[in-house]
Design a protein around this motif. Sequence first.
Motif, mmCIF file in Angstrom:
data_model
loop_
_atom_site.group_PDB
_atom_site.id
_atom_site.type_symbol
_atom_site.label_atom_id
_atom_site.label_comp_id
_atom_site.label_asym_id
_atom_site.label_seq_id
_atom_site.Cartn_x
_atom_site.Cartn_y
_atom_site.Cartn_z
ATOM 1 N N ASP A 103 0.844 -1.178 0.000
ATOM 2 C CA ASP A 103 0.000 0.000 0.000
ATOM 3 C C ASP A 103 0.888 1.240 0.000
ATOM 4 O O ASP A 103 1.553 1.545 0.981
ATOM 5 C CB ASP A 103 -0.884 -0.020 1.248
ATOM 6 C CG ASP A 103 -1.866 1.144 1.298
ATOM 7 O OD1 ASP A 103 -1.751 2.067 0.466
ATOM 8 O OD2 ASP A 103 -2.749 1.138 2.183
ATOM 9 N N SER A 128 -0.181 4.315 -0.310
ATOM 10 C CA SER A 128 -0.962 5.520 -0.044
ATOM 11 C C SER A 128 -0.313 6.403 1.019
ATOM 12 O O SER A 128 -0.469 7.628 0.984
ATOM 13 C CB SER A 128 -2.390 5.153 0.369
ATOM 14 O OG SER A 128 -2.417 4.414 1.579
ATOM 15 N N ASP A 133 -2.950 2.972 -6.579
ATOM 16 C CA ASP A 133 -1.856 3.877 -6.237
ATOM 17 C C ASP A 133 -1.267 4.534 -7.474
ATOM 18 O O ASP A 133 -0.870 5.703 -7.441
ATOM 19 C CB ASP A 133 -0.776 3.116 -5.457
ATOM 20 C CG ASP A 133 -1.255 2.696 -4.078
ATOM 21 O OD1 ASP A 133 -2.239 3.279 -3.592
ATOM 22 O OD2 ASP A 133 -0.652 1.785 -3.484
ATOM 23 N N TYR A 183 -10.206 4.263 5.133
ATOM 24 C CA TYR A 183 -10.424 3.289 4.064
ATOM 25 C C TYR A 183 -11.894 3.288 3.624
ATOM 26 O O TYR A 183 -12.371 2.319 3.024
ATOM 27 C CB TYR A 183 -10.002 1.899 4.542
ATOM 28 C CG TYR A 183 -8.501 1.782 4.715
ATOM 29 C CD1 TYR A 183 -7.690 1.349 3.668
ATOM 30 C CD2 TYR A 183 -7.889 2.138 5.910
ATOM 31 C CE1 TYR A 183 -6.316 1.262 3.815
ATOM 32 C CE2 TYR A 183 -6.513 2.055 6.071
ATOM 33 C CZ TYR A 183 -5.732 1.619 5.014
ATOM 34 O OH TYR A 183 -4.364 1.532 5.161
ATOM 35 N N THR A 196 -6.638 -2.370 -5.308
ATOM 36 C CA THR A 196 -5.398 -2.260 -4.527
ATOM 37 C C THR A 196 -4.512 -3.491 -4.662
ATOM 38 O O THR A 196 -3.530 -3.638 -3.930
ATOM 39 C CB THR A 196 -5.718 -2.044 -3.043
ATOM 40 O OG1 THR A 196 -6.508 -3.143 -2.559
ATOM 41 C CG2 THR A 196 -6.465 -0.744 -2.828
#
Length: 720
Positions: free
Chosen positions: A285, A287, A317, A372, A449
């Motif tokens: 991840d 982010s 992303d 989220y 994701t």
Amino acid sequence: MDIHKKHVIISCTLLFLGIIFPFTISAQKSFKNSFQDLDPIQAPLIPAPSDTTQWKHFKKSLLKWREQIHEKVNYNASLYDREDFQWIRSSFNCCFLMMYDQRFYDRNNNCYTIDKILVEGQKRFGGYDIVVLWHAYPRIGLDPRNQFDFYRDMPGGLNALKEVANKLHEKGVKVYINYNPWDTGTRRESIGDIDALAMVIKAIGADGIFLDTMDRGSEEFRQKLDMSRKGVVLESELALPVEDISRHHMSWAQWFYDSPVPGILRNKWIEPRHMQHGISRWTEDKSKELQTAWMNGSGIMIWENVFGQWVGWSPRDSYILKTMYGIQHYFSEMFTSDQWEPLVNNTLATDVYASLWYDDNCQLWTLVNRSYIQKDGPLLQITLNKDWAYYDLVKGEEVFPDKSGVIEGQIIPRGIGCIVAFPKDKTPKDFDKLLSSQSLIAQEKTYNTKSVQIKASLKPVSPTKLYKSIPQDMVEIDNYEGEIPVVFNCREIGYYQSLEHDFINRGPAVPHQKITFSRHIKVNHVAIDATPVTNAQYKEFLEATGYKPRFPENFLKHWKNGEIPVGSEQHPVVYVDLDDARAYAKWAGKRLPREEEWQLAAAGKEMYKYPWGNNIQAGHCNEHTNGITTPVKAYPLGRATCGAWDMCSNTWEMTESEYNDGRNRFCILKGGSSYKAEGSDWYFDGGIQTTDFAAKQLLLYPGIDRCSTVGFRCVIDLKK
């Protein structure tokens, strides 16, 4: 750099930060535990208070602290003012390019394909501003070549890399080389490292140096780079100390801790024109790094081919970064000015935070959604000005605040938002093009994701004719099916596939320690050469066939004028690549062994750790670590139970276990070698190795693939 030294530097940085950052009394109480909980390497990101009532004090302290820092270090911004360094202000996206990547070099057509890299970068991330031409590691240490040799030995040498740099420059992309200060155990240059770097910079026209494992470069770097080429920057991997910001235009923000409320990049706050590239190479991840960059007006390091192991970005992303990229470029002057107010207290959705960037004719809010859960509806409340126009730059469209100044919108989970405003009669130049571009990007919105995965395939092997009897100088290996142990050094290069076996959060669980696992194998009835192929045997092949490789670079480099050095006739042949070895094997009616065939020959069905048994014993193999080989029959006590000689530590031996995942091509080496580079864990494995040890040799080009430490032997297939 020594690990202890790193920790000392980082600890000093923490102490420096803790002593002079002037929090108010209430803020100090709030932040005390946060600072104690920080991992030292993450400290260069200043955590923000969760209590919004403290934000005003926090921001006031930040401003005062910056003034104190400038005074304390006698800050001099002259390097940032120089015309030749102005390109830095719009260098947000940096691509860490592994030069072994098959998207970069096409070995079939012997050409660099930089356009493939740039097209992919534009499609997925919006584009690249910098490309780091990474070399050497994880190959360095396989033989005595040093880090500078790995640039010289690239296809076409430094002249070809100059052409690569020229093409990148034509596309508006800057070029970095990298420096490995830990490379002290290979061949030494006749000049110092900084001089050698300056020569490479000048030869290829590079624009910067990535300082691997370093938190800063010395003053000598700056002086000698200015002498070789103007506008060359230094970018540190480790957290750059405050007192060195004036000499380093860029630094990584690698694995930086961030508070629940977005924190402040310390160095970016001290010098807004300083560009930091967020990176967490193993984290799926991205982010966190994206949001830190977005809230701080800074950049991102895009790194997917991690030293030969694929760690792909997720579509979500990639989409977020692509959304950021066009906005950051268009407003680069604003994002690198000190007209920046972090944590404006006018967001309307929970877990949504904003920073404000401004000048006399523009206001720009960068927003992040820390949760989220998607945020729809009221996002931001501004002081409404009827003479100004407002735009949502994520959607690429105009928005209309209500009478109270509330702007509604949408931010995807862990996503970003952006609102910009300016006077209706002062629309910025080409703003319509930005809106159009952002509108098209908005159509690519995704919540996916799942990172991009690739899988390596094993190259098929063509069997030899089925032999009825065992030729002279070969030994029999019975068929076998079952489990065998395999040992890899747990390095970032990965194993047979990327991201497998004892990886936690997509990274090595225990870096630079050996990891054992099992493989189920099936080996048919074969015979293997009793010894590695010798110089004399290879010369016989050359005389019989007239073989000349397509690329002669480093072919039989140890021979003198095409002749074997006197006394080395029975030493294993080296400075050959897979194709050279395969050509010999084909002429001899043989083939190269699969990794498991080689291991079964060396270890026997007993799975001995060494060809002669389970314990290392003196006088059983070549124990040199300086690369001096010995005759293939020099150690009769070291013979394997099958009767094969020299299966430990004279030279690595190539196997026919060649893998390709579309980006990385590699083969498995077995046996160890008589060369071992000392001084760093980053070097390739060398010296005596166990029979179950597998080393992954990335393959690129014969001039690099041919080594002084790698030979081979052959096998044939037998009738059952």
